[in-house]
Design an enzyme around this catalytic site. Sequence first.
Site, PDB file in Angstrom:
ATOM      1  N   HIS A   5     108.867 -44.902 140.730  1.00 18.28           N
ATOM      2  CA  HIS A   5     108.533 -43.636 140.086  1.00 18.28           C
ATOM      3  C   HIS A   5     107.222 -43.750 139.325  1.00 18.28           C
ATOM      4  O   HIS A   5     107.121 -44.479 138.341  1.00 18.28           O
ATOM      5  CB  HIS A   5     109.647 -43.187 139.133  1.00 18.28           C
ATOM      6  CG  HIS A   5     109.332 -41.869 138.489  1.00 18.28           C
ATOM      7  ND1 HIS A   5     109.611 -40.667 139.105  1.00 18.28           N
ATOM      8  CD2 HIS A   5     108.709 -41.573 137.331  1.00 18.28           C
ATOM      9  CE1 HIS A   5     109.179 -39.680 138.336  1.00 18.28           C
ATOM     10  NE2 HIS A   5     108.632 -40.202 137.236  1.00 18.28           N
ATOM     11  N   GLY A  12      98.275 -27.915 139.736  1.00 18.05           N
ATOM     12  CA  GLY A  12      99.289 -27.308 140.594  1.00 18.05           C
ATOM     13  C   GLY A  12     100.404 -28.249 141.009  1.00 18.05           C
ATOM     14  O   GLY A  12     101.141 -27.971 141.950  1.00 18.05           O
ATOM     15  N   HIS A  27     102.641 -37.891 144.831  1.00 17.30           N
ATOM     16  CA  HIS A  27     102.774 -37.715 146.284  1.00 17.30           C
ATOM     17  C   HIS A  27     101.454 -37.268 146.884  1.00 17.30           C
ATOM     18  O   HIS A  27     100.694 -36.543 146.268  1.00 17.30           O
ATOM     19  CB  HIS A  27     103.893 -36.730 146.632  1.00 17.30           C
ATOM     20  CG  HIS A  27     103.823 -35.426 145.899  1.00 17.30           C
ATOM     21  ND1 HIS A  27     104.206 -35.300 144.570  1.00 17.30           N
ATOM     22  CD2 HIS A  27     103.403 -34.208 146.282  1.00 17.30           C
ATOM     23  CE1 HIS A  27     104.032 -34.047 144.193  1.00 17.30           C
ATOM     24  NE2 HIS A  27     103.538 -33.364 145.205  1.00 17.30           N
ATOM     25  N   CYS A  51     114.682 -37.127 138.730  1.00 17.41           N
ATOM     26  CA  CYS A  51     113.478 -36.873 139.530  1.00 17.41           C
ATOM     27  C   CYS A  51     113.888 -36.543 140.975  1.00 17.41           C
ATOM     28  O   CYS A  51     114.574 -37.335 141.629  1.00 17.41           O
ATOM     29  CB  CYS A  51     112.560 -38.092 139.505  1.00 17.41           C
ATOM     30  SG  CYS A  51     111.207 -37.987 140.700  1.00 17.41           S
TER      31      CYS A  51
HETATM   32  P1  AMP Z   1     103.196 -30.356 144.494  1.00 13.86           P
HETATM   33  O1  AMP Z   1     103.008 -28.888 144.234  1.00 13.86           O
HETATM   34  O2  AMP Z   1     101.921 -31.070 144.869  1.00 13.86           O
HETATM   35  O3  AMP Z   1     103.952 -31.036 143.389  1.00 13.86           O
HETATM   36  O4  AMP Z   1     104.068 -30.447 145.813  1.00 13.86           O
HETATM   37  C1  AMP Z   1     105.459 -30.510 145.802  1.00 13.86           C
HETATM   38  C2  AMP Z   1     105.912 -30.266 147.212  1.00 13.86           C
HETATM   39  O5  AMP Z   1     107.257 -30.668 147.338  1.00 13.86           O
HETATM   40  C3  AMP Z   1     105.838 -28.794 147.648  1.00 13.86           C
HETATM   41  O6  AMP Z   1     104.964 -28.659 148.779  1.00 13.86           O
HETATM   42  C4  AMP Z   1     107.281 -28.456 148.001  1.00 13.86           C
HETATM   43  O7  AMP Z   1     107.387 -27.604 149.116  1.00 13.86           O
HETATM   44  C5  AMP Z   1     107.884 -29.816 148.275  1.00 13.86           C
HETATM   45  N1  AMP Z   1     109.320 -29.935 148.058  1.00 13.86           N
HETATM   46  C6  AMP Z   1     110.039 -29.452 147.026  1.00 13.86           C
HETATM   47  N2  AMP Z   1     111.341 -29.779 147.171  1.00 13.86           N
HETATM   48  C7  AMP Z   1     111.443 -30.487 148.330  1.00 13.86           C
HETATM   49  C8  AMP Z   1     112.518 -31.104 149.033  1.00 13.86           C
HETATM   50  N3  AMP Z   1     113.777 -31.055 148.574  1.00 13.86           N
HETATM   51  N4  AMP Z   1     112.250 -31.720 150.198  1.00 13.86           N
HETATM   52  C9  AMP Z   1     110.988 -31.775 150.675  1.00 13.86           C
HETATM   53  N5  AMP Z   1     109.929 -31.228 150.057  1.00 13.86           N
HETATM   54  C10 AMP Z   1     110.144 -30.591 148.901  1.00 13.86           C
HETATM   55 ZN    ZN Z   2     110.589 -40.149 140.831  1.00 12.62          ZN
END
Ligand code: AMP
Ligand code: ZN
Length: 112
Positions: free
Chosen positions: A46, A92, A99, A4
Amino acid sequence: MTDCLFCKIIAGDIPSSKVYEDEQIYVFKDIYPKAEVHILVVPKIHIKSLDELNGEHQDLIAKMTLKLPELARSQGLDTGFRTIINTGPGGGQEVDHLHMHILGGKNLPGFK
Ligand code: AMP
Ligand code: ZN
């Protein structure tokens, strides 16, 4: 959950720009910000998504939610902020670790 992405970030195995951390939550800047301020608030344990919550998570979710205004203010969002939680592919969600997005400031996209 070793595969993850956000568990790896919380563990420090993948670098992140940390904003805040306590016993239960970890907060860091989104790597692809959709507005001037874009941070992610994640539980340290998690949990895949809102869909996996149960009564045992009540205290955790309450604490996360109650922390949001303070976190937003810490990023200079004095006049308000947007909170987004994407759930599942239909919502999405791209990272399968629950989060809350906090967005605000310049370039906040429209929502209609
Ligand atoms: P979601 O589409 O709600 O699952 O949001 C996932 C978010 O994680 C997106 O806005 C990505 O830009 C962000 N994301 C993906 N990889 C990373 C990372 N390594 N560090 C920080 N944010 C990330
Ligand atoms: Zn996790």
